[in-house]
Design a protein around this motif. Structure first.
Motif, PDB file in Angstrom:
ATOM      1  N   MET A 190      68.382  44.389  67.881  1.00 45.56           N
ATOM      2  CA  MET A 190      67.966  43.159  67.207  1.00 45.56           C
ATOM      3  C   MET A 190      69.071  42.722  66.241  1.00 45.56           C
ATOM      4  N   THR A 191      69.401  41.450  66.266  1.00 48.83           N
ATOM      5  CA  THR A 191      70.451  40.938  65.386  1.00 48.83           C
ATOM      6  C   THR A 191      69.899  40.723  63.984  1.00 48.83           C
ATOM      7  N   ASP A 192      70.804  40.647  63.023  1.00 49.08           N
ATOM      8  CA  ASP A 192      70.428  40.378  61.634  1.00 49.08           C
ATOM      9  C   ASP A 192      69.862  38.961  61.557  1.00 49.08           C
ATOM     10  N   PRO A 193      68.648  38.782  60.989  1.00 48.72           N
ATOM     11  CA  PRO A 193      68.056  37.441  60.898  1.00 48.72           C
ATOM     12  C   PRO A 193      68.942  36.420  60.195  1.00 48.72           C
ATOM     13  N   ARG A 194      69.823  36.876  59.336  1.00 51.63           N
ATOM     14  CA  ARG A 194      70.714  35.928  58.643  1.00 51.63           C
ATOM     15  C   ARG A 194      71.774  35.352  59.583  1.00 51.63           C
ATOM     16  N   ASP A 195      71.906  35.930  60.769  1.00 50.53           N
ATOM     17  CA  ASP A 195      72.876  35.448  61.754  1.00 50.53           C
ATOM     18  C   ASP A 195      72.235  34.657  62.893  1.00 50.53           C
ATOM     19  N   TRP A 196      70.912  34.489  62.857  1.00 53.36           N
ATOM     20  CA  TRP A 196      70.238  33.756  63.927  1.00 53.36           C
ATOM     21  C   TRP A 196      70.694  32.296  63.959  1.00 53.36           C
ATOM     22  N   PRO A 197      70.777  31.695  65.144  1.00 57.24           N
ATOM     23  CA  PRO A 197      71.052  30.248  65.237  1.00 57.24           C
ATOM     24  C   PRO A 197      69.930  29.440  64.573  1.00 57.24           C
ATOM     25  N   ILE A 198      70.279  28.253  64.118  1.00 62.16           N
ATOM     26  CA  ILE A 198      69.322  27.407  63.393  1.00 62.16           C
ATOM     27  C   ILE A 198      69.105  26.109  64.160  1.00 62.16           C
ATOM     28  N   VAL A 199      67.847  25.809  64.433  1.00 57.63           N
ATOM     29  CA  VAL A 199      67.454  24.563  65.098  1.00 57.63           C
ATOM     30  C   VAL A 199      66.976  23.591  64.020  1.00 57.63           C
ATOM     31  N   VAL A 200      67.534  22.384  64.016  1.00 60.14           N
ATOM     32  CA  VAL A 200      67.115  21.348  63.064  1.00 60.14           C
ATOM     33  C   VAL A 200      65.945  20.584  63.685  1.00 60.14           C
ATOM     34  N   THR A 201      64.754  20.730  63.109  1.00 57.25           N
ATOM     35  CA  THR A 201      63.568  20.066  63.648  1.00 57.25           C
ATOM     36  C   THR A 201      63.590  18.569  63.334  1.00 57.25           C
ATOM     37  N   ASN A 202      62.761  17.812  64.038  1.00 62.38           N
ATOM     38  CA  ASN A 202      62.658  16.375  63.772  1.00 62.38           C
ATOM     39  C   ASN A 202      62.238  16.116  62.325  1.00 62.38           C
ATOM     40  N   ARG A 203      61.285  16.909  61.836  1.00 65.81           N
ATOM     41  CA  ARG A 203      60.815  16.720  60.463  1.00 65.81           C
ATOM     42  C   ARG A 203      61.960  16.913  59.469  1.00 65.81           C
ATOM     43  N   CYS A 204      62.782  17.939  59.695  1.00 67.64           N
ATOM     44  CA  CYS A 204      63.928  18.207  58.832  1.00 67.64           C
ATOM     45  C   CYS A 204      64.934  17.057  58.904  1.00 67.64           C
ATOM     46  N   ALA A 205      65.224  16.584  60.108  1.00 70.58           N
ATOM     47  CA  ALA A 205      66.181  15.484  60.272  1.00 70.58           C
ATOM     48  C   ALA A 205      65.663  14.203  59.627  1.00 70.58           C
ATOM     49  N   GLU A 206      64.367  13.932  59.734  1.00 66.87           N
ATOM     50  CA  GLU A 206      63.784  12.749  59.093  1.00 66.87           C
ATOM     51  C   GLU A 206      63.895  12.843  57.581  1.00 66.87           C
ATOM     52  N   ALA A 207      63.597  14.025  57.030  1.00 70.97           N
ATOM     53  CA  ALA A 207      63.697  14.213  55.578  1.00 70.97           C
ATOM     54  C   ALA A 207      65.132  14.029  55.109  1.00 70.97           C
ATOM     55  N   CYS A 208      66.089  14.525  55.902  1.00 67.03           N
ATOM     56  CA  CYS A 208      67.500  14.367  55.569  1.00 67.03           C
ATOM     57  C   CYS A 208      67.915  12.898  55.622  1.00 67.03           C
ATOM     58  N   ALA A 209      67.480  12.207  56.663  1.00 67.61           N
ATOM     59  CA  ALA A 209      67.809  10.776  56.795  1.00 67.61           C
ATOM     60  C   ALA A 209      67.308   9.996  55.593  1.00 67.61           C
ATOM     61  N   ASP A 210      66.102  10.319  55.143  1.00 68.23           N
ATOM     62  CA  ASP A 210      65.519   9.634  53.995  1.00 68.23           C
ATOM     63  C   ASP A 210      66.238   9.999  52.701  1.00 68.23           C
ATOM     64  N   ALA A 211      66.539  11.272  52.515  1.00 66.66           N
ATOM     65  CA  ALA A 211      67.140  11.736  51.264  1.00 66.66           C
ATOM     66  C   ALA A 211      68.574  11.268  51.082  1.00 66.66           C
ATOM     67  N   PHE A 212      69.337  11.201  52.187  1.00 65.65           N
ATOM     68  CA  PHE A 212      70.766  10.918  52.071  1.00 65.65           C
ATOM     69  C   PHE A 212      71.175   9.555  52.623  1.00 65.65           C
ATOM     70  N   GLY A 213      70.203   8.751  53.076  1.00 67.48           N
ATOM     71  CA  GLY A 213      70.502   7.388  53.477  1.00 67.48           C
ATOM     72  C   GLY A 213      71.150   7.221  54.819  1.00 67.48           C
ATOM     73  N   PHE A 214      70.959   8.170  55.716  1.00 67.55           N
ATOM     74  CA  PHE A 214      71.452   7.990  57.076  1.00 67.55           C
ATOM     75  C   PHE A 214      70.585   6.927  57.742  1.00 67.55           C
ATOM     76  N   GLY A 215      71.151   6.212  58.674  1.00 62.13           N
ATOM     77  CA  GLY A 215      70.399   5.148  59.319  1.00 62.13           C
ATOM     78  C   GLY A 215      69.260   5.639  60.182  1.00 62.13           C
ATOM     79  N   ASP A 216      69.404   6.821  60.744  1.00 59.57           N
ATOM     80  CA  ASP A 216      68.329   7.334  61.591  1.00 59.57           C
ATOM     81  C   ASP A 216      68.429   8.853  61.698  1.00 59.57           C
ATOM     82  N   MET A 217      67.453   9.415  62.380  1.00 55.60           N
ATOM     83  CA  MET A 217      67.322  10.861  62.518  1.00 55.60           C
ATOM     84  C   MET A 217      68.513  11.485  63.247  1.00 55.60           C
ATOM     85  N   ARG A 218      69.049  10.802  64.248  1.00 62.29           N
ATOM     86  CA  ARG A 218      70.162  11.353  65.023  1.00 62.29           C
ATOM     87  C   ARG A 218      71.389  11.574  64.142  1.00 62.29           C
TER      88      ARG A 218
END
Length: 196
Positions: A1-29
């Motif tokens: 089993m790999t160290d959990p701190r090294d696992w790949p990270i998936v950016v969910t839609n909810r996370c991308a939406e929150a980022c778009a709102d917080a930092f003023g990106f035009g959209d989730m993509r």
């Protein structure tokens, strides 16, 4: 089993939406692309957060910390074993007294600026773009070269402002900015002037 701190990270839609709102990106993509790059370049999986965001909760007890920008709470990703899902994007709080737009560029500067509807509509009209997608397109055009100056470009003929957001290869975009009422985006871009 790999160290959990090294696992790949998936950016969910909810996370991308929150980022778009917080930092003023035009959209989730756009927000997702920025987050993926920021995670790869500066992200650190940790269970200890710095003072400005200390006390936040995460389902796993772990976060991705992007120093000076945001933290992303992590939970196990249901779609693949040994992967994390970033479930939210929590920006670092900003203090009005320490914000100096003149020292920032690109997305960091744009994250402090609220594009007022008049600025977006002026861009749509002058650039001949669809009003429904104008905000995102304006952000796309500004982000690579955005910077703040105390004087507007000589060609702009605009009124006084707290500072001017200029962008483009030859500073062909000028957005006069003034202090606004929103703590998270303390400056309002009042209009958008394009060099003809």
């Amino acid at each position: 089993m790999t160290d959990p701190r090294d696992w790949p990270i998936v950016v969910t839609n909810r996370c991308a939406e929150a980022c778009a709102d917080a930092f003023g990106f035009g959209d989730m993509r756009r927000a997702r692309d920025w987050l993926v790059d920021a995670i790869a370049e500066r992200g650190e999986v940790t269970d200890e957060l710095p003072g400005p965001v200390r006390g936040r909760r995460s389902p796993s007890g772990l976060f991705v910390l992007i120093p000076g920008s945001c933290v992303l709470p992590l939970t196990e990703y249901r779609g693949a074993a040994e992967h994390w899902a970033a479930t939210n994007c929590i920006p670092f709080p900003r203090s009005r007294s320490t914000e100096d737009p003149l020292t920032l560029r690109g997305h960091a500067l744009l994250s402090l600026v609220n594009l007022l509807p008049h600025a977006v509509s002026q861009f749509a009209e002058r650039a001949g773009v669809d009003p429904d997608t104008a905000r995102g397109e304006l952000l796309d055009r500004l982000a690579p070269t955005a910077r703040a100056t105390l004087k507007p470009p000589a060609w702009s003929g605009t009124r006084d402002a707290d500072f001017y957001l200029v962008a483009g290869d030859d500073d062909e975009y000028c957005l006069p900015c003034r202090t606004g009422p929103h703590p998270s985006r303390p400056f309002d871009a009042t209009t958008c002037i394009l060099r003809e």
